[in-house]
Design a protein around this motif. Structure first.
Motif, PDB file in Angstrom:
ATOM      1  N   GLY A 153       0.660  -1.409   0.505  1.00 36.45           N
ATOM      2  CA  GLY A 153       0.109   0.246  -0.330  1.00 36.45           C
ATOM      3  C   GLY A 153       0.817   1.025  -0.206  1.00 36.45           C
ATOM      4  N   PRO A 154       0.564   2.481  -0.332  1.00 34.87           N
ATOM      5  CA  PRO A 154       1.171   4.121  -0.869  1.00 34.87           C
ATOM      6  C   PRO A 154       1.211   4.101   1.039  1.00 34.87           C
ATOM      7  N   LEU A 155       2.391   4.718   1.032  1.00 36.61           N
ATOM      8  CA  LEU A 155       2.436   5.533   2.356  1.00 36.61           C
ATOM      9  C   LEU A 155       2.075   6.980   2.559  1.00 36.61           C
ATOM     10  N   LYS A 156       1.459   6.704   3.463  1.00 32.37           N
ATOM     11  CA  LYS A 156       0.107   7.843   3.623  1.00 32.37           C
ATOM     12  C   LYS A 156       0.792   8.499   4.239  1.00 32.37           C
ATOM     13  N   LEU A 157       0.285  10.136   5.001  1.00 31.93           N
ATOM     14  CA  LEU A 157       0.824  10.925   6.339  1.00 31.93           C
ATOM     15  C   LEU A 157       0.215  10.604   7.701  1.00 31.93           C
ATOM     16  N   SER A 158       0.451  10.570   8.363  1.00 26.03           N
ATOM     17  CA  SER A 158       0.241  10.127   9.719  1.00 26.03           C
ATOM     18  C   SER A 158      -0.796  11.255  10.958  1.00 26.03           C
ATOM     19  N   LYS A 159      -0.588  12.450   9.901  1.00 27.14           N
ATOM     20  CA  LYS A 159      -1.608  13.979  10.254  1.00 27.14           C
ATOM     21  C   LYS A 159      -1.721  13.986   9.443  1.00 27.14           C
ATOM     22  N   PRO A 160      -2.704  15.041   9.314  1.00 26.41           N
ATOM     23  CA  PRO A 160      -3.279  15.698   8.850  1.00 26.41           C
ATOM     24  C   PRO A 160      -3.091  17.246   8.262  1.00 26.41           C
ATOM     25  N   LYS A 161      -2.901  17.508   6.633  1.00 27.85           N
ATOM     26  CA  LYS A 161      -2.603  18.834   6.191  1.00 27.85           C
ATOM     27  C   LYS A 161      -2.824  19.909   6.438  1.00 27.85           C
ATOM     28  N   THR A 162      -1.519  20.515   7.189  1.00 35.12           N
ATOM     29  CA  THR A 162      -2.230  22.268   7.644  1.00 35.12           C
ATOM     30  C   THR A 162      -2.647  23.198   6.672  1.00 35.12           C
ATOM     31  N   GLY A 163      -2.253  22.849   5.734  1.00 36.93           N
ATOM     32  CA  GLY A 163      -2.486  24.283   4.516  1.00 36.93           C
ATOM     33  C   GLY A 163      -1.143  24.664   4.212  1.00 36.93           C
ATOM     34  N   ARG A 164      -0.428  24.830   5.573  1.00 42.42           N
ATOM     35  CA  ARG A 164       1.406  25.833   4.875  1.00 42.42           C
ATOM     36  C   ARG A 164       1.776  25.137   4.055  1.00 42.42           C
ATOM     37  N   LYS A 165       1.825  26.139   2.684  1.00 40.25           N
ATOM     38  CA  LYS A 165       2.936  25.971   2.528  1.00 40.25           C
ATOM     39  C   LYS A 165       4.227  26.165   2.278  1.00 40.25           C
ATOM     40  N   ILE A 166       5.456  24.795   1.962  1.00 36.73           N
ATOM     41  CA  ILE A 166       6.394  25.633   2.220  1.00 36.73           C
ATOM     42  C   ILE A 166       7.439  25.112   1.030  1.00 36.73           C
ATOM     43  N   GLN A 167       8.222  26.728   0.446  1.00 36.36           N
ATOM     44  CA  GLN A 167       8.602  26.691  -0.957  1.00 36.36           C
ATOM     45  C   GLN A 167       9.717  24.931  -0.830  1.00 36.36           C
ATOM     46  N   ARG A 168       9.564  24.378  -2.477  1.00 34.94           N
ATOM     47  CA  ARG A 168      10.644  23.043  -2.442  1.00 34.94           C
ATOM     48  C   ARG A 168      11.721  23.385  -3.371  1.00 34.94           C
ATOM     49  N   TRP A 169      10.525  23.535  -4.510  1.00 33.56           N
ATOM     50  CA  TRP A 169      11.645  23.809  -6.079  1.00 33.56           C
ATOM     51  C   TRP A 169      11.014  24.672  -6.664  1.00 33.56           C
ATOM     52  N   SER A 170      12.371  25.336  -7.750  1.00 25.74           N
ATOM     53  CA  SER A 170      12.275  26.387  -7.777  1.00 25.74           C
ATOM     54  C   SER A 170      11.372  26.319  -9.698  1.00 25.74           C
ATOM     55  N   ARG A 171      11.465  27.382 -10.352  1.00 27.42           N
ATOM     56  CA  ARG A 171      11.173  27.085 -11.487  1.00 27.42           C
ATOM     57  C   ARG A 171      11.982  26.753 -12.072  1.00 27.42           C
ATOM     58  N   ILE A 172      12.936  26.985 -12.694  1.00 21.90           N
ATOM     59  CA  ILE A 172      13.874  26.371 -12.978  1.00 21.90           C
ATOM     60  C   ILE A 172      13.797  25.034 -12.448  1.00 21.90           C
ATOM     61  N   ASP A 173      14.086  24.546 -10.966  1.00 22.90           N
ATOM     62  CA  ASP A 173      14.585  22.947 -10.856  1.00 22.90           C
ATOM     63  C   ASP A 173      13.086  22.574 -11.939  1.00 22.90           C
ATOM     64  N   ARG A 174      11.562  22.520 -11.897  1.00 22.14           N
ATOM     65  CA  ARG A 174      10.824  21.951 -11.961  1.00 22.14           C
ATOM     66  C   ARG A 174      10.617  21.574 -13.569  1.00 22.14           C
ATOM     67  N   ALA A 175      11.360  22.956 -14.127  1.00 22.14           N
ATOM     68  CA  ALA A 175      11.597  23.210 -15.798  1.00 22.14           C
ATOM     69  C   ALA A 175      12.818  21.844 -16.350  1.00 22.14           C
ATOM     70  N   LEU A 176      13.904  22.336 -15.462  1.00 18.47           N
ATOM     71  CA  LEU A 176      14.732  21.354 -15.442  1.00 18.47           C
ATOM     72  C   LEU A 176      14.898  19.182 -15.715  1.00 18.47           C
ATOM     73  N   HIS A 177      13.278  19.248 -14.387  1.00 23.97           N
ATOM     74  CA  HIS A 177      12.998  18.152 -13.812  1.00 23.97           C
ATOM     75  C   HIS A 177      12.041  17.216 -14.950  1.00 23.97           C
ATOM     76  N   TRP A 178      11.692  17.983 -15.345  1.00 23.93           N
ATOM     77  CA  TRP A 178      10.148  17.743 -16.950  1.00 23.93           C
ATOM     78  C   TRP A 178      10.663  17.749 -17.820  1.00 23.93           C
ATOM     79  N   SER A 179      11.591  18.919 -18.692  1.00 26.01           N
ATOM     80  CA  SER A 179      12.497  18.446 -19.275  1.00 26.01           C
ATOM     81  C   SER A 179      12.653  16.969 -19.861  1.00 26.01           C
ATOM     82  N   MET A 180      14.209  16.967 -18.317  1.00 22.46           N
ATOM     83  CA  MET A 180      14.605  15.832 -18.376  1.00 22.46           C
ATOM     84  C   MET A 180      13.667  14.330 -18.479  1.00 22.46           C
TER      85      MET A 180
END
Length: 342
Positions: free
Chosen positions: A114-141
């Motif tokens: 089975g998939p690995l689920k979160l132990s607690k509900p989402k808080t709704g607060r967002k944490i910046q993880r990947w920049s636009r350049i990072d995402r463009a590079l990932h999806w291009s690759m």
């Protein structure tokens, strides 16, 4: 009842993999046998050229030519039959077995573990993880790799699955397009690979925390399932996938260059060896990324959010990358959703 259903489903999947693999082995054997000249064809060639001449050709006797290229006097590369047997009777069937086996394995993991689920509900607060350049590079690759894998698999296995169901003209267009795409996009993959190495290698250095992550199997299976072992920006599994991509991607790229540019004095045996190395490294990458894609799409809750929006939920960051979360939680870009900053 539920466990019995899962067992039946797992047995069905494994049976399908066995049937597909057996069929492929049979087709490969027939193809290899049919590619050998028949006795009548050999007799006809012997009659036309003469027995002594044909014997000399098969023994590697060189003739005279005005060409100055390597092996210019060798009409038939007899040792090339070894390459053909390795490719058709071993590499191609075992490669199909590895791919079908990887697909079967992730399917079983999904239904049994089975998939690995979160132990607690989402808080709704967002944490910046990947920049636009990072995402463009990932999806291009990702796009480049997947299309190269698809075109490469078409070149190796298309004659068994596509050719029987399409016309000769359509088959010719498909195989020509696959070959041209593979030849021209391969160097683009290498450029992206080097960019990924330069951009992310610092985040992928293995340390003691990653060893503990591996010992706990990432908290995904067994007695440690759901424990969410500590990790920095990248966990041990992500780092393993990164270095798998870099090393085997580099091997695939350099062996591909040898095949792409046969103008630098390579002998036929060099091309044949490069072909086998290219196939092996590409298959390792394909099997590795089957697991990578599984984790992103099905194996871990909210795993894909960061590469789509660039942000992850605070709960996800705490549970899967707690050490990184402690480093970035107080940064201004990660506190824009707090009530006192509105």
């Amino acid at each position: 009842m539920h466990s019995r259903l899962l067992r039946r489903l797992a047995a069905s999947i494994l049976s399908l993999v066995f049937v597909l693999t057996s069929a492929l082995f049979s087709v490969q054997s027939v193809a290899a046998d049919s590619s050998k000249p028949s006795n009548s064809a050999q007799q006809e060639m012997t009659q036309l050229a003469g027995a002594d001449y044909w014997r000399q050709v098969r023994d590697g006797e060189e003739g005279y030519t005005t060409s100055t290229s390597p092996e210019h006097g060798m009409l038939i590369n007899v040792p090339g039959q070894t390459w053909f047997k390795l490719k058709e009777k071993w590499m191609s069937p075992l490669g199909a077995l590895a791919i079908f086996g990887s697909l079967a394995m992730v399917t079983l993991v999904y239904f049994i573990v089975g998939p690995l689920k979160l132990s607690k509900p989402k808080t709704g607060r967002k944490i910046q993880r990947w920049s636009r350049i990072d995402r463009a590079l990932h999806w291009s690759m990702a796009f480049t790799f997947l299309t190269l894998a698809f075109s490469g698999l078409s070149l190796v296995y298309g004659k068994h699955f596509l050719k029987p169901i399409v016309s000769t003209d359509i088959w010719g267009l498909i195989i020509m397009a696959a070959k041209q795409y593979h030849n021209y996009v391969g160097p683009v993959f290498f450029i992206l690979l080097m960019t990924v190495l330069i951009k992310w290698w610092r985040k992928s250095v293995i340390n003691k925390v990653d060893i503990q992550w591996f010992l706990k199997l990432g908290g995904m299976v067994g007695k440690h399932k759901g424990t969410h072992p500590s990790a920095g920006f990248s966990n041990g599994g992500e780092k393993m996938i990164f270095w798998l991509l870099i090393w085997f991607g580099a091997v695939a790229a350099f062996s591909g260059f040898v095949l792409d540019f046969p103008i630098f004095g390579q002998l036929r045996r060099d091309m044949e060896l490069s072909n086998l190395i290219h196939m092996f490294s590409a298959l390792i990458l394909i099997c590795g990324f089957i697991f990578h894609i599984y984790i992103g799409l099905f194996g871990m809750e909210a795993a894909l959010d960061g590469m789509i929006t660039g942000e992850v939920d605070e709960t996800w960051a705490k549970e899967h990358h707690d050490l990184w979360y402690e480093q970035v939680k107080d940064l201004p870009e990660n506190n824009k959703d707090k009530p006192d900053n509105r």
